[in-house]
Design a protein around this motif. Structure first.
Motif, short mmCIF file in Angstrom:
data_model
loop_
_atom_site.label_atom_id
_atom_site.label_comp_id
_atom_site.label_asym_id
_atom_site.label_seq_id
_atom_site.Cartn_x
_atom_site.Cartn_y
_atom_site.Cartn_z
N SER A 9 0.85 -1.15 0.07
CA SER A 9 0.08 -0.02 -0.06
C SER A 9 0.92 1.33 0.01
O SER A 9 1.64 1.38 0.89
CB SER A 9 -1.07 0.07 1.25
OG SER A 9 -1.50 1.46 1.40
N ILE A 10 0.51 2.10 -1.03
CA ILE A 10 1.59 3.54 -1.05
C ILE A 10 0.77 4.56 -1.75
O ILE A 10 0.02 3.99 -2.78
CB ILE A 10 2.86 3.17 -1.61
CG1 ILE A 10 3.83 4.23 -1.54
CG2 ILE A 10 2.73 2.61 -3.05
CD1 ILE A 10 5.25 4.16 -1.84
N GLY A 11 0.61 5.51 -1.27
CA GLY A 11 -0.10 6.62 -1.84
C GLY A 11 0.63 7.24 -3.15
O GLY A 11 1.88 7.27 -3.06
N GLY A 375 -3.59 11.00 -1.50
CA GLY A 375 -2.91 9.99 -1.98
C GLY A 375 -3.66 8.58 -2.51
O GLY A 375 -3.14 7.73 -2.98
N SER A 376 -5.12 8.78 -2.40
CA SER A 376 -5.94 7.51 -2.68
C SER A 376 -6.17 7.89 -4.40
O SER A 376 -6.63 8.66 -4.73
CB SER A 376 -7.03 7.55 -1.96
OG SER A 376 -6.61 7.39 -0.63
N VAL A 393 -13.97 0.07 -6.64
CA VAL A 393 -12.95 -0.20 -5.58
C VAL A 393 -11.58 0.11 -6.14
O VAL A 393 -11.37 -0.42 -7.38
CB VAL A 393 -12.95 -1.69 -4.77
CG1 VAL A 393 -11.55 -1.76 -3.79
CG2 VAL A 393 -14.22 -1.93 -4.38
N ALA A 394 -10.88 0.94 -5.72
CA ALA A 394 -9.51 1.31 -6.07
C ALA A 394 -8.60 1.27 -4.90
O ALA A 394 -8.63 0.45 -4.03
CB ALA A 394 -9.51 3.00 -6.55
N ILE A 395 -7.53 1.81 -5.12
CA ILE A 395 -6.20 1.63 -3.97
C ILE A 395 -6.00 3.16 -3.18
O ILE A 395 -6.32 4.00 -3.66
CB ILE A 395 -5.02 1.12 -4.64
CG1 ILE A 395 -4.47 2.16 -5.68
CG2 ILE A 395 -5.30 -0.25 -5.24
CD1 ILE A 395 -3.33 1.94 -6.26
N THR A 396 -5.60 2.85 -1.82
CA THR A 396 -5.09 3.76 -1.12
C THR A 396 -3.86 3.62 -0.38
O THR A 396 -3.30 2.41 -0.73
CB THR A 396 -6.06 3.84 0.26
OG1 THR A 396 -6.17 2.87 0.85
CG2 THR A 396 -7.55 3.92 -0.53
N HIS A 438 -7.40 -4.55 1.71
CA HIS A 438 -7.80 -3.30 1.32
C HIS A 438 -7.78 -2.28 2.72
O HIS A 438 -7.65 -2.54 3.85
CB HIS A 438 -9.30 -3.22 0.79
CG HIS A 438 -9.20 -3.93 -0.46
ND1 HIS A 438 -9.12 -3.68 -1.62
CD2 HIS A 438 -9.71 -5.28 -0.50
CE1 HIS A 438 -9.53 -4.55 -2.62
NE2 HIS A 438 -9.68 -5.42 -1.93
N GLU A 439 -7.82 -1.00 2.49
CA GLU A 439 -8.05 -0.12 3.52
C GLU A 439 -9.61 -0.02 3.98
O GLU A 439 -10.24 0.27 3.14
CB GLU A 439 -7.62 1.13 3.46
CG GLU A 439 -7.66 2.21 4.66
CD GLU A 439 -7.19 3.62 4.35
OE1 GLU A 439 -7.47 4.40 5.12
OE2 GLU A 439 -6.57 3.90 3.05
N PHE A 440 -9.80 -0.75 5.26
CA PHE A 440 -11.33 -0.55 5.63
C PHE A 440 -11.63 0.48 6.44
O PHE A 440 -12.74 0.62 6.74
CB PHE A 440 -11.64 -2.11 6.24
CG PHE A 440 -11.81 -3.13 5.31
CD1 PHE A 440 -13.16 -3.45 4.87
CD2 PHE A 440 -10.69 -3.99 4.70
CE1 PHE A 440 -13.32 -4.22 3.88
CE2 PHE A 440 -10.97 -4.91 3.74
CZ PHE A 440 -12.19 -4.98 3.42
#
Length: 795
Positions: A9-11, A375-376, A393-396, A438-440
């Motif tokens: 995980s990286i912004g 950063g998301s 859903v994407a990434i954070t 994922h970030e929840f």
């Protein structure tokens, strides 16, 4: 020993040029993330997120561009950074996520800020804050076996300004056209003659710095007019037409658009004339696009069938898709995604995204992604049967150094804190046979940099920041219910508030109850003083989430209520540790004297400080840990000493043993081993030591040497097949895994995770996932490069 990457995980970096989506077939999206380049496949149905990070740059990556390789199965990335270098990366044909660095050049005298490529050519341009634009030729064989760069030309921008936008296009068979703009209000147009670009026109009209430029043809025919879009901090987008021939094109009807009102005065249809070796051209103003309410950062074209569309992103938290009305020819905003700008100016804690910095079309044009201030990434896909854009859903990820991590007591989720002033919760989404991380939840959005975190129970944690106090948070029912339904995480405590929010002008997360969707929100008697803050109202439907939450939910609805503050320290909190039975919290702060380098203990039942505080260190305590049976507390510090505090029959801790010269440099980490009276320390003297102690003394049983200062160490809290398993991290980002037998501790086997998979900067903390049913070992790693990683370790 084997290692595989489970989760990264990286912004993304907040630079409009720091991302690109490959149109050559790989489907990869590459974006700058601190000093690295992150690779993500947004079309991956299993939602694995970032699959690899390319490390090599020594400062922030500002510009990322895929080089057009045509039908090849090889991808080429060109990146530019604040370290003044341009780097070329080539993919491995067997693994599209595996790239190697093949060329580095440092011709620019300052940060490289922009890169523009030209399809079907080996030409590309780079812009830098040294006030120059450089034109390059990429030299390669047909199969890209070898790659080299040739500098063709340096353009010194005059009068000097910083280029914030570049665009290249083919003008005709003999010439190319280059548009340059930046920290001034005009656009400079260069045309190539004999392989050299010369200034041919200056386009005026914008009233602010220009952030984005992009060329496209008016329709799918390469003979059609070129259209240039320019987007500015003046909140407007201008379109310019480059027309071949002596005759001017028909005057744009946009100039007579009554909606432009008073702006009509600043709209000029002056024609700028260009000439190449084979033809004459004119550039005329075509249209003004109104609708954004703040700075515009990116603009990118797409041909959707016969329709030409323009995607723009703005500081006003919106993404707009523009197209020309077929009857009037006036450009209108056909779709707006993102957030309503009523939230503008508010903080992320009250729901503002802080603007969108990057907007990209997918190669097919059916998906758009954008990167925000936090950063998301956000992702929308066009659903043709519903004729609307649906968020996916994407990434954070964190956008600053990740300072602290800890697992829930039962290992069900992972918490991280960062200098980006957020605490985040990551867990596995379980659906059928597919698992993805994922970030929840974003339990804490703070006003200070966060330094450390530890779990008290499975639904409570404590965090320390640069504000001299610690805060205790309890899980709300909305998050517990979501983690139960999506991740299979059971919760025992259901006497919880529904959710939390930060009141206007407040600093603490307050518990709130969700209301039914049809419940009124206004004060009933009409007294304005009793009016309800709409931010404090949460509908029950908001907390009914069927997938990992989107960024707008994370930033607004998934805070944890704060239940306690722990006072006492005089400086910024440096470290925190919780006893294994959850009854004690030990904390320390930054210190340069014995009076401040004390360890304070708090009782988690009443949240009272247990006096007296523990005094032995003379400089900042950098790490603490309770032994597995809570009989001992280990502390290590910058004063090069480690201290063991023993608990007596009344539960009071006191000094039992210390070594003022445990390492020859400061000690940055310590951890207990699951053996009687055995612990590990990690020091700036590039070593990890394993100690065993008696009531009178401690002896070094083994010393493991590292190639750079060791900044973190952690030991698995259970023996693995009768062996001791530990991990350490270094200042250079190296992660080492050690195995040793209790009967011969001095014989340590050490394996290191490959450089390609390791973080690019200092490792701040490591944490083994608590073992569950003898499953495989998982190690979480927090680093200064902004990344949070989980590795599967196969001893």
């Amino acid at each position: 020993m084997g290692f595989t990457s489970e989760f990264i995980s990286i912004g993304g970096n907040r630079n409009p040029a720091a991302a690109d989506w490959d149109t050559n077939g790989s489907g990869l999206l590459a974006y700058g993330a601190d000093n690295s380049i992150a690779l993500w496949d947004p079309s991956d149905n299993e939602l694995h997120g970032v699959r690899s990070l390319l490390s090599g740059h020594t400062k922030a990556v500002n510009a990322v561009k895929f080089y057009p390789t045509g039908p090849n199965d090889i991808s080429i990335i060109i990146s530019g950074s604040s370290d003044h270098t341009i780097r070329i990366w080539k993919s491995n044909p067997e693994d599209k996520f595996d790239f190697e660095l093949v060329k580095t050049v440092s011709e620019h005298g300052n940060a490289v800020t922009r890169i523009a490529t030209l399809a079907n050519s080996n030409l590309f341009a780079t812009g830098s804050s040294d006030g120059t634009v450089k034109l390059w030729k990429l030299i390669q064989q047909n199969d890209f076996a070898t790659i080299d760069l040739e500098l063709l030309q340096t353009i010194n921008l005059s009068p000097k300004y910083f280029p914030l936008a570049l665009a290249l296009a083919k003008l005709d068979e003999s010439s190319d056209i280059l548009a340059v703009a930046g920290t001034k209000t005009s656009i400079q147009i260069y045309v190539s003659r004999n392989r050299s670009f010369e200034l041919a026109a200056t386009l005026t009209g914008h009233e602010g710095w220009i952030r984005a430029l992009e060329f496209t043809h008016e329709n799918n025919s390469p003979e059609s007019d070129l259209i240039l879009a320019s987007a500015s901090q003046d909140k407007y987008i201008r379109l310019w037409r480059i027309h071949r021939g002596e005759d001017l094109p028909a005057a744009s009807s946009a100039l007579n658009d009554p909606a432009l009102g008073a702006l009509g005065k600043s709209l000029s249809n002056k024609a700028h004339r260009l000439q190449t070796e084979t033809a004459k051209y004119s550039i005329t103003f075509e249209a003004l696009l109104l609708g954004h309410e703040d700075w515009i950062y990116t603009a990118s074209w797409l041909h959707r069938g016969q329709t030409l569309q323009l995607l723009t992103t703005s500081e006003d938290n919106s993404i707009a898709i523009w197209e020309s009305d077929p009857t009037s020819g006036v450009w209108i905003c056909s779709t707006r995604l993102g957030e309503i700008s009523a939230q503008k100016g508010s903080t992320t804690a009250t729901g503002s995204a802080g603007g969108f910095w990057i907007g990209l079309w997918s190669p097919e044009g059916n998906t758009v992604v954008s990167l925000g201030r936090t950063g998301s990434w956000r992702r929308w896909t066009f659903a043709s049967n519903e004729q609307m854009w649906i968020q996916q859903v994407a990434i954070t990820g964190h956008v600053r150094e990740v300072k602290g991590i800890c697992w829930a007591r039962n290992g069900s989720y992972l918490l991280s804190t960062s200098s980006d002033q957020t605490t985040r919760l990551f867990a596995e989404w379980k659906r059928d046979e597919v698992l993805s991380w994922h970030e929840f939840s974003r339990p804490q959005i703070h006003g200070y940099d966060l330094n450390c975190v530890d779990s008290i129970t499975d639904s409570q944690f404590v965090s320390g920041a640069d504000e001299k106090l610690l805060r205790v948070f309890d899980e709300p029912k909305g998050v517990a219910t979501m983690l139960n339904s999506l991740c299979g995480i059971e919760t025992s405590n259901l006497e919880l508030p529904d959710a939390a929010n930060i009141p206007v002008l407040g600093l603490s997360n307050k518990a709130i109850q969700a209301v039914e969707d049809d419940a009124p929100t206004e004060a009933t008697d009409g007294d304005e003083r009793e009016a309800v803050d709409p931010a404090s109202i949460m509908r029950k439907s908001t907390l009914d989430i069927k997938h990992p939450p989107f960024e707008d939910h994370l930033a607004r609805h998934l805070l944890w209520p704060e239940t306690e503050k722990l006072y006492g320290h005089g400086y910024e909190i440096s470290t925190v540790a919780t006893s294994n039975n959850g009854k004690l919290v030990a904390t320390a702060c930054r210190a340069s004297s014995t009076d401040h380098a004390v360890i304070r203990l708090y009782d988690s039942a009443e949240w009272l400080e247990i006096k007296p505080s523990l005094k032995a260190h003379s400089l900042t305590v950098t790490g603490m840990q309770f032994s597995n049976d809570d009989k001992y507390l280990l502390s290590v510090g910058r004063d090069r000493q480690w201290v063991i505090w023993a608990r007596d029959s009344e539960g009071v801790y006191s000094l039992a043993l210390s070594n003022p010269k445990g390492h020859s440099r400061m000690i940055l980490g310590g951890s207990w081993a699951p053996l009687e009276r055995t612990f590990l320390t990690a020091g700036r003297d590039k070593s990890v030591k394993i100690w065993q102690f008696t009531d009178q003394e401690a002896l070094v049983k083994a010393t493991i040497s590292a190639s750079s200062p060791v900044t973190a160490v952690t030991c698995c809290n259970e023996l693995l097949d009768g062996r001791l398993l530990f991990a350490y991290g270094t200042e250079a980002g190296e992660v080492g895994i050690g195995l040793t037998s209790p009967s011969s501790i001095e014989e340590v086997q050490v394996s290191t995770i490959s450089v390609k998979s390791s973080p690019a900067r200092t490792i701040n903390q490591l944490a083994w996932r608590p073992l569950r049913n003898g499953g495989q070992q998982q190690l979480a790693v927090a680093s200064d490069d902004g990344s949070l990683r989980i590795f599967n370790v196969h001893p």
